[in-house]
Write a protein that holds these residues in place. Sequence first.
Motif, mmCIF file in Angstrom:
data_model
loop_
_atom_site.group_PDB
_atom_site.id
_atom_site.type_symbol
_atom_site.label_atom_id
_atom_site.label_comp_id
_atom_site.label_asym_id
_atom_site.label_seq_id
_atom_site.Cartn_x
_atom_site.Cartn_y
_atom_site.Cartn_z
ATOM 1 N N GLY A 84 43.499 36.917 53.772
ATOM 2 C CA GLY A 84 42.714 35.922 54.482
ATOM 3 C C GLY A 84 43.016 34.507 54.040
ATOM 4 N N PRO A 85 42.219 33.556 54.508
ATOM 5 C CA PRO A 85 42.396 32.148 54.162
ATOM 6 C C PRO A 85 41.512 31.751 52.989
ATOM 7 N N LEU A 86 41.621 30.489 52.595
ATOM 8 C CA LEU A 86 40.782 29.949 51.523
ATOM 9 C C LEU A 86 39.306 30.158 51.827
ATOM 10 N N GLN A 87 38.923 29.948 53.061
ATOM 11 C CA GLN A 87 37.508 30.027 53.426
ATOM 12 C C GLN A 87 36.896 31.372 53.049
ATOM 13 N N ALA A 88 37.688 32.439 53.187
ATOM 14 C CA ALA A 88 37.178 33.775 52.856
ATOM 15 C C ALA A 88 36.929 33.925 51.366
ATOM 16 N N SER A 89 37.619 33.129 50.544
ATOM 17 C CA SER A 89 37.480 33.255 49.092
ATOM 18 C C SER A 89 36.316 32.444 48.546
ATOM 19 N N LYS A 90 35.663 31.675 49.401
ATOM 20 C CA LYS A 90 34.582 30.780 48.959
ATOM 21 C C LYS A 90 33.192 31.338 49.214
ATOM 22 N N ASP A 91 33.108 32.484 49.893
ATOM 23 C CA ASP A 91 31.811 33.058 50.261
ATOM 24 C C ASP A 91 31.503 34.228 49.335
ATOM 25 N N LEU A 92 30.717 33.969 48.297
ATOM 26 C CA LEU A 92 30.443 34.986 47.289
ATOM 27 C C LEU A 92 29.748 36.202 47.892
ATOM 28 N N ASN A 93 28.788 35.995 48.758
ATOM 29 C CA ASN A 93 28.058 37.122 49.342
ATOM 30 C C ASN A 93 28.990 38.032 50.139
ATOM 31 N N THR A 94 29.887 37.426 50.912
ATOM 32 C CA THR A 94 30.827 38.227 51.707
ATOM 33 C C THR A 94 31.796 38.982 50.812
ATOM 34 N N LEU A 95 32.293 38.300 49.781
ATOM 35 C CA LEU A 95 33.217 38.963 48.862
ATOM 36 C C LEU A 95 32.555 40.175 48.203
ATOM 37 N N GLN A 96 31.319 39.998 47.788
ATOM 38 C CA GLN A 96 30.616 41.105 47.143
ATOM 39 C C GLN A 96 30.313 42.232 48.128
ATOM 40 N N SER A 97 29.987 41.875 49.353
ATOM 41 C CA SER A 97 29.700 42.907 50.357
ATOM 42 C C SER A 97 30.956 43.703 50.717
ATOM 43 N N LEU A 98 32.125 43.067 50.588
ATOM 44 C CA LEU A 98 33.392 43.747 50.863
ATOM 45 C C LEU A 98 33.879 44.546 49.653
ATOM 46 N N GLY A 99 33.200 44.404 48.533
ATOM 47 C CA GLY A 99 33.589 45.142 47.328
ATOM 48 C C GLY A 99 34.797 44.564 46.616
ATOM 49 N N VAL A 100 35.103 43.289 46.859
ATOM 50 C CA VAL A 100 36.263 42.652 46.222
ATOM 51 C C VAL A 100 36.052 42.580 44.710
ATOM 52 N N THR A 101 37.092 42.924 43.971
ATOM 53 C CA THR A 101 37.051 42.864 42.508
ATOM 54 C C THR A 101 38.123 41.936 41.936
ATOM 55 N N HIS A 102 39.220 41.763 42.692
ATOM 56 C CA HIS A 102 40.350 40.962 42.242
ATOM 57 C C HIS A 102 40.762 40.009 43.369
ATOM 58 N N ILE A 103 41.254 38.826 42.981
ATOM 59 C CA ILE A 103 41.682 37.842 43.973
ATOM 60 C C ILE A 103 43.017 37.234 43.558
ATOM 61 N N VAL A 104 43.979 37.255 44.487
ATOM 62 C CA VAL A 104 45.253 36.563 44.291
ATOM 63 C C VAL A 104 45.156 35.242 45.044
ATOM 64 N N SER A 142 41.513 21.958 45.565
ATOM 65 C CA SER A 142 40.642 22.671 46.510
ATOM 66 C C SER A 142 40.903 24.179 46.543
ATOM 67 N N VAL A 143 42.161 24.573 46.399
ATOM 68 C CA VAL A 143 42.500 26.006 46.429
ATOM 69 C C VAL A 143 42.553 26.489 44.987
ATOM 70 N N ARG A 144 41.450 27.064 44.540
ATOM 71 C CA ARG A 144 41.304 27.427 43.122
ATOM 72 C C ARG A 144 40.298 28.558 42.990
ATOM 73 N N PRO A 145 40.300 29.230 41.830
ATOM 74 C CA PRO A 145 39.294 30.267 41.593
ATOM 75 C C PRO A 145 37.889 29.676 41.635
ATOM 76 N N ARG A 146 37.051 30.265 42.471
ATOM 77 C CA ARG A 146 35.687 29.755 42.618
ATOM 78 C C ARG A 146 34.681 30.521 41.758
ATOM 79 N N PHE A 147 34.961 31.800 41.527
ATOM 80 C CA PHE A 147 33.972 32.644 40.834
ATOM 81 C C PHE A 147 34.653 33.439 39.712
ATOM 82 N N PRO A 148 35.175 32.749 38.699
ATOM 83 C CA PRO A 148 35.903 33.450 37.630
ATOM 84 C C PRO A 148 35.043 34.427 36.840
ATOM 85 N N GLU A 149 33.721 34.262 36.895
ATOM 86 C CA GLU A 149 32.842 35.204 36.185
ATOM 87 C C GLU A 149 32.686 36.514 36.945
ATOM 88 N N GLN A 150 32.853 36.467 38.273
ATOM 89 C CA GLN A 150 32.636 37.664 39.090
ATOM 90 C C GLN A 150 33.920 38.444 39.398
#
Length: 229
Positions: A45-65, A75-83
């Motif tokens: 997906g695009p950057l926008q998909a990586s900025k929505d924590l609720n959506t990422l969690q609902s999709l079960g995402v654990t890792h992000i490239v 602007s294009v950077r890790p947003r949730f390094p704790e999660q």
Amino acid sequence: MQAAPSPNQQFTPDQLRDLIQGPGEEWTYEMRRQCQEILPGLLLGPLQASKDLNTLQSLGVTHIVCIRDAKEAFSVRPRFPEQFKYLVLDVQDSEEQNLIRLFPEANQFIEQAILQGGRVLVHCNGGISLSPSFVVMYVMQRLQITWEDALHMVQNRRYCISPNGGFLTQIKEYESIYKASLAVRSFPPQQSNANTRRKRADDSDDEESARVDDRKRQLVDDDDDAMEM
């Protein structure tokens, strides 16, 4: 959620055809801003998909490239390094950029995440050229298919992708690279061992021949000494 296919899983021609064909969903412009599942456990997906924590969690995402041009780092950077666990790749979105050199690191990160039962989002800024190129190479190698089939498979799930000309050339080149790697790995190890055994046997024969020659020379020298006395 579907289980991710094992790296060693074999697919029938019909199964591969269905995978390449995709779900046949109707594509809307709004879907460009969302991520799509390319393989079980692998999303693009695009950057926008990586900025929505609720959506990422609902999709079960654990890792992000996170793939970005260095000038986009603010602007294009890790947003949730704790999660999530991140891999950040600085890649120029230019036809001269060497993707093949950078791909192994991304491939290893994705592969390990999926093997551990994780789900990986691969994204760049727009999700159009940079990140899709990495995903196409991953799909090609993972399913052992042609570059055309891998490109169609990704495009049939995220219709808006369009790798630039330089990236497309490298995707084509990568097909021969991964196939050569597979050929090397499939080389029968027992044949290699047999060659080693034959070499050792040949070496032993050479050593024995050398010892026999030495004994013969010694006997000749002794005979010569006796005749001189």
